[in-house]
Design a protein around this motif. Sequence first.
Motif, PDB file in Angstrom:
ATOM      1  N   ARG A 257       0.733  -1.232   0.244  1.00  0.00           N
ATOM      2  CA  ARG A 257       0.171  -0.091   0.048  1.00  0.00           C
ATOM      3  C   ARG A 257       0.874   1.299  -0.071  1.00  0.00           C
ATOM      4  O   ARG A 257       0.313   2.216  -0.656  1.00  0.00           O
ATOM      5  CB  ARG A 257      -0.872   0.121   1.252  1.00  0.00           C
ATOM      6  N   ALA A 258       1.951   1.188   0.739  1.00  0.00           N
ATOM      7  CA  ALA A 258       2.984   2.400   0.614  1.00  0.00           C
ATOM      8  C   ALA A 258       3.450   2.729  -0.747  1.00  0.00           C
ATOM      9  O   ALA A 258       3.543   4.057  -0.937  1.00  0.00           O
ATOM     10  CB  ALA A 258       3.975   2.312   1.742  1.00  0.00           C
ATOM     11  N   ALA A 259       3.689   1.924  -1.483  1.00  0.00           N
ATOM     12  CA  ALA A 259       4.014   1.888  -3.034  1.00  0.00           C
ATOM     13  C   ALA A 259       2.863   2.606  -3.703  1.00  0.00           C
ATOM     14  O   ALA A 259       3.393   3.332  -4.617  1.00  0.00           O
ATOM     15  CB  ALA A 259       4.340   0.747  -3.377  1.00  0.00           C
ATOM     16  N   GLN A 260       1.818   2.519  -3.202  1.00  0.00           N
ATOM     17  CA  GLN A 260       0.550   3.270  -3.995  1.00  0.00           C
ATOM     18  C   GLN A 260       0.339   4.634  -3.387  1.00  0.00           C
ATOM     19  O   GLN A 260      -0.643   5.267  -3.993  1.00  0.00           O
ATOM     20  CB  GLN A 260      -0.550   2.631  -4.055  1.00  0.00           C
ATOM     21  N   GLU A 261       1.228   5.067  -2.503  1.00  0.00           N
ATOM     22  CA  GLU A 261       1.081   6.615  -1.837  1.00  0.00           C
ATOM     23  C   GLU A 261      -0.602   6.973  -1.408  1.00  0.00           C
ATOM     24  O   GLU A 261      -0.853   7.946  -2.012  1.00  0.00           O
ATOM     25  CB  GLU A 261       1.627   7.499  -2.869  1.00  0.00           C
ATOM     26  N   PRO A 262      -0.941   6.188  -0.649  1.00  0.00           N
ATOM     27  CA  PRO A 262      -2.390   6.434   0.063  1.00  0.00           C
ATOM     28  C   PRO A 262      -2.192   7.527   0.915  1.00  0.00           C
ATOM     29  O   PRO A 262      -1.113   8.052   1.343  1.00  0.00           O
ATOM     30  CB  PRO A 262      -2.746   5.346   0.978  1.00  0.00           C
ATOM     31  N   LEU A 263      -3.303   8.414   1.079  1.00  0.00           N
ATOM     32  CA  LEU A 263      -3.274   9.662   2.083  1.00  0.00           C
ATOM     33  C   LEU A 263      -2.930   9.328   3.423  1.00  0.00           C
ATOM     34  O   LEU A 263      -2.051  10.191   3.949  1.00  0.00           O
ATOM     35  CB  LEU A 263      -4.671  10.052   2.077  1.00  0.00           C
ATOM     36  N   ILE A 264      -2.848   8.315   3.873  1.00  0.00           N
ATOM     37  CA  ILE A 264      -2.455   7.582   5.302  1.00  0.00           C
ATOM     38  C   ILE A 264      -1.405   6.832   4.998  1.00  0.00           C
ATOM     39  O   ILE A 264      -1.485   5.827   4.558  1.00  0.00           O
ATOM     40  CB  ILE A 264      -3.701   7.332   6.144  1.00  0.00           C
ATOM     41  N   ASN A 265      -0.032   7.249   5.073  1.00  0.00           N
ATOM     42  CA  ASN A 265       1.135   6.618   4.730  1.00  0.00           C
ATOM     43  C   ASN A 265       2.299   6.763   5.786  1.00  0.00           C
ATOM     44  O   ASN A 265       3.282   7.205   5.262  1.00  0.00           O
ATOM     45  CB  ASN A 265       1.512   6.830   3.262  1.00  0.00           C
ATOM     46  N   TRP A 266       2.054   6.203   6.908  1.00  0.00           N
ATOM     47  CA  TRP A 266       2.834   6.504   7.788  1.00  0.00           C
ATOM     48  C   TRP A 266       4.350   5.648   7.272  1.00  0.00           C
ATOM     49  O   TRP A 266       4.254   4.564   7.285  1.00  0.00           O
ATOM     50  CB  TRP A 266       2.689   6.015   9.239  1.00  0.00           C
ATOM     51  N   GLY A 267       5.397   6.408   7.550  1.00  0.00           N
ATOM     52  CA  GLY A 267       6.418   5.658   7.337  1.00  0.00           C
ATOM     53  C   GLY A 267       7.064   5.634   5.816  1.00  0.00           C
ATOM     54  O   GLY A 267       8.110   5.428   5.680  1.00  0.00           O
ATOM     55  N   ALA A 268       6.247   5.668   4.926  1.00  0.00           N
ATOM     56  CA  ALA A 268       6.063   5.267   3.514  1.00  0.00           C
ATOM     57  C   ALA A 268       6.930   4.060   3.601  1.00  0.00           C
ATOM     58  O   ALA A 268       7.998   4.193   3.005  1.00  0.00           O
ATOM     59  CB  ALA A 268       6.857   6.580   2.821  1.00  0.00           C
ATOM     60  N   ALA A 269       6.570   2.868   4.052  1.00  0.00           N
ATOM     61  CA  ALA A 269       7.466   1.825   3.969  1.00  0.00           C
ATOM     62  C   ALA A 269       7.542   0.969   2.633  1.00  0.00           C
ATOM     63  O   ALA A 269       7.255  -0.183   2.404  1.00  0.00           O
ATOM     64  CB  ALA A 269       6.805   0.764   4.928  1.00  0.00           C
ATOM     65  N   THR A 270       8.408   1.686   1.542  1.00  0.00           N
ATOM     66  CA  THR A 270       8.498   1.066   0.552  1.00  0.00           C
ATOM     67  C   THR A 270      10.227   0.373   0.379  1.00  0.00           C
ATOM     68  O   THR A 270      10.564  -0.205  -0.484  1.00  0.00           O
ATOM     69  CB  THR A 270       8.423   2.117  -0.799  1.00  0.00           C
ATOM     70  N   ASN A 271      10.889   0.588   1.339  1.00  0.00           N
ATOM     71  CA  ASN A 271      12.227  -0.216   1.508  1.00  0.00           C
ATOM     72  C   ASN A 271      12.225  -0.649   2.876  1.00  0.00           C
ATOM     73  O   ASN A 271      11.440  -0.373   3.800  1.00  0.00           O
ATOM     74  CB  ASN A 271      13.289   0.811   1.154  1.00  0.00           C
ATOM     75  N   TRP A 272      13.158  -1.550   2.755  1.00  0.00           N
ATOM     76  CA  TRP A 272      13.496  -2.437   4.159  1.00  0.00           C
ATOM     77  C   TRP A 272      13.671  -1.513   5.593  1.00  0.00           C
ATOM     78  O   TRP A 272      12.991  -1.812   6.377  1.00  0.00           O
ATOM     79  CB  TRP A 272      14.804  -3.229   4.053  1.00  0.00           C
ATOM     80  N   GLU A 273      14.555  -0.290   5.235  1.00  0.00           N
ATOM     81  CA  GLU A 273      14.761   0.603   6.393  1.00  0.00           C
ATOM     82  C   GLU A 273      13.397   1.046   6.949  1.00  0.00           C
ATOM     83  O   GLU A 273      13.140   1.342   8.219  1.00  0.00           O
ATOM     84  CB  GLU A 273      15.788   1.621   5.800  1.00  0.00           C
ATOM     85  N   GLN A 274      12.295   1.688   5.907  1.00  0.00           N
ATOM     86  CA  GLN A 274      11.588   2.288   6.253  1.00  0.00           C
ATOM     87  C   GLN A 274      10.380   1.303   6.975  1.00  0.00           C
ATOM     88  O   GLN A 274       9.547   1.430   7.908  1.00  0.00           O
ATOM     89  CB  GLN A 274      10.747   3.015   5.399  1.00  0.00           C
ATOM     90  N   PHE A 275      10.215   0.041   6.248  1.00  0.00           N
ATOM     91  CA  PHE A 275       9.419  -1.275   6.813  1.00  0.00           C
ATOM     92  C   PHE A 275       9.846  -1.470   8.395  1.00  0.00           C
ATOM     93  O   PHE A 275       8.790  -1.599   9.132  1.00  0.00           O
ATOM     94  CB  PHE A 275       9.454  -2.310   5.863  1.00  0.00           C
ATOM     95  N   ARG A 276      11.151  -1.508   8.446  1.00  0.00           N
ATOM     96  CA  ARG A 276      11.743  -2.024   9.764  1.00  0.00           C
ATOM     97  C   ARG A 276      11.174  -0.780  10.597  1.00  0.00           C
ATOM     98  O   ARG A 276      10.825  -0.997  12.099  1.00  0.00           O
ATOM     99  CB  ARG A 276      13.224  -1.973   9.886  1.00  0.00           C
TER     100      ARG A 276
END
Length: 720
Positions: A257-276
């Motif tokens: 979902r982060a890759a699709q840039e929703p309006l609520i997107n805490w952390g923008a977890a599109t990579n391992w660092e942000q997912f963690r």
Amino acid sequence: MIPVIVFSASMLVYVLTVAPTMSFFDSGEMIAGAFTLGVSHPPGYPVYITLGKLFTLLPLGNVAYRMNLMSGFFAAMTSVMVYYIARAMFDEEGEARMLPGMPWFKKFGIPEAVGIFSAFMFAFSFTNWSWAVASKFYTLNAFVASCIIMMLVRWRRARKDEGTEGGGHSMSYLYVVAFLCGIGGVVHISQFVLIPVYVLFILIVDWRVFVEPEMAGNTEGFPGIPAIVRGVQLKLLLTLVFFFMLGHSIYLHLPLRAAQEPLINWGAATNWEQFRWVYNREGYPQVGGERSLSLFIAQLKSFDLVREFTWAGLPLILVGLYGLIRKDWRSFVLVFGCAMFLSTVVVVMGNPPRENIFLLEQFYIPSYICLSVAAGGAAWLLLKGSYAGRWVAGLVFPFIFLGSPPMKYIESVLSGGKAASNYLGFMGIPYPPYLYFVFFAAIAAMFVVGVGFLQRPDRPAFRMVHVSIIVVLFVLYPSNQLRAHYWVNDRSENFIAYDMGNAELTFAPEFSVLFTWGDSGAFPMWYLQYVERKRPDVLLVHTPHLPLEWFLDSIRRDADTVGDKSQLDRGWKYLRNYNGIKGVEQFRKIPEDYRDPALMIQEMIDFNPDRPYAFDYSSRYSLKTPYEVAPYGITYRKPDGLYAEENLRTWPYLATRGLPKPSIALDLDETKAASIYGYVHADIGKKYMAMGLRPMSKNEFALAVKYSPELWNSVAPYMQ
């Protein structure tokens, strides 16, 4: 039929008291996250978000109301699971199922009666009910925990039916348990705390489930390795791990979902660092710190059984635990172990400061599930004619009629001080506090002696004794809980969070930047803007997040675009380019750890001089503003020459339903909201006083005291 009755009765109470819209705390953000199918605050809560999206499609009321109904639905479903757990734990083949002296209830026996009692005891407990009427994931968390416990109980029954050889379908229950544990850790991290207790229960029921029977005693060919280790069923353990990871894989929702840039997107977890960052909740400060004995005791008091089950519930729980031990000590280990272990870990690991102790209360709901099941042991003893059951009924009965004991009187006596002289009332008659205990002992003695005399099969009154006991358990005690908890959990007329967020957003200047501070300051406006689509031109900046990379990305405006309302016709994905800001690239040149929100706000104003700026009350007093600000409505911005006129036009249109004299029960955040109205009026009064508008100033000070009586001493000199 009985589960339907349990669900319907519980759900009816929740529907009567459910909030009509969002509440404070995380409610607005969780609703907006579900509505936009986004990524909520760490750790993302993808299970709640996904299920919530389904509930937002219901054709009932507004979106917030639908999500509130979701909380009630899972609370009612948990009550049903409590019924099944208690019925299973107090059922035994070969025992008489019918209630003694009541043969006409052929399909309603002691196990069913115990299950109903435990189900309603949990359904009407304070904390469960308080979260069954507002949008948050705690009732979903409770439902998952109850399902896991029920699967363990069913596994034990299936294992017993299979005998020592095993090899049947009992293992399928453990696979479901592993899958639910994986999901439970996604619903809420507290589910992980209970896994050791689940494993302990499996081991004490049948430790051989993890050992190959033919290898358990074989010591040949494996010198130096204990037989039990050599016989471990590696295939079984790997299968359990697989099902756990399968349930836990719902976390893939975050990067997808982060890759699709929703309006609520805490952390923008599109990579391992942000997912963690999202998964490990790295955005929150580390919990724990120095703990004094007094603080530790205060934290332990947050596990409050009197608040949850009333004073009448205490003897039911204590005697119920005794009854459960008599019935089955392994079941006792499961429910008592879960309740105590979870509560202890929550206090020890959480270690909140004194002002945040209230945050622990909702984490105990799975513990209250277990204690409600355990209290079924008291009902079991009563219905079987046990001597102990007779005594517990005698202890419960007086509390129902006399209410809570006079604790201040007890404290004064124990401390050696002068006994409190205030009187208690019963049926309109006042009496001294010490007589409470005389009345209590008299009522309890009459009940115990009367039941002991009549509760014998050779007496004609035997049947009516059981009818009386059932009335106490299934009518009087639930009614006592309803009386104690209904009004404090009735949110059916509570619009405070909605009205406050709407007041801040509605009267913000066009195309402005509004700085917020704290969850209850920001999240109501997130709901209003993202769900109800109010004031999309206002850019909401949650100031504590301003230094974070992912948040800067969410408020940036592309260099080659300008604010244009026509972009919204293409979808809300274009909201950023409509109300975003310029200059984000300059902020990103500074390392994240060195970004200061106050300095960033000043630079933001320099980069975007065409935008008006406003601050909510908390941000106004949490950081140094770049210039002098004054309240317009309940937000603060740079004053102009029409200050008084604009406020006179604004305040009459600010809805404050339920305030200033609360006609509804208020939680901590709502009490703070009422105070904010008062403090803002006080600031307006001071501004009017500086402008020489004394009559208008005195009126504002009067309103300040009406909303916040504690302001009287500070504003009284201005009202002379």
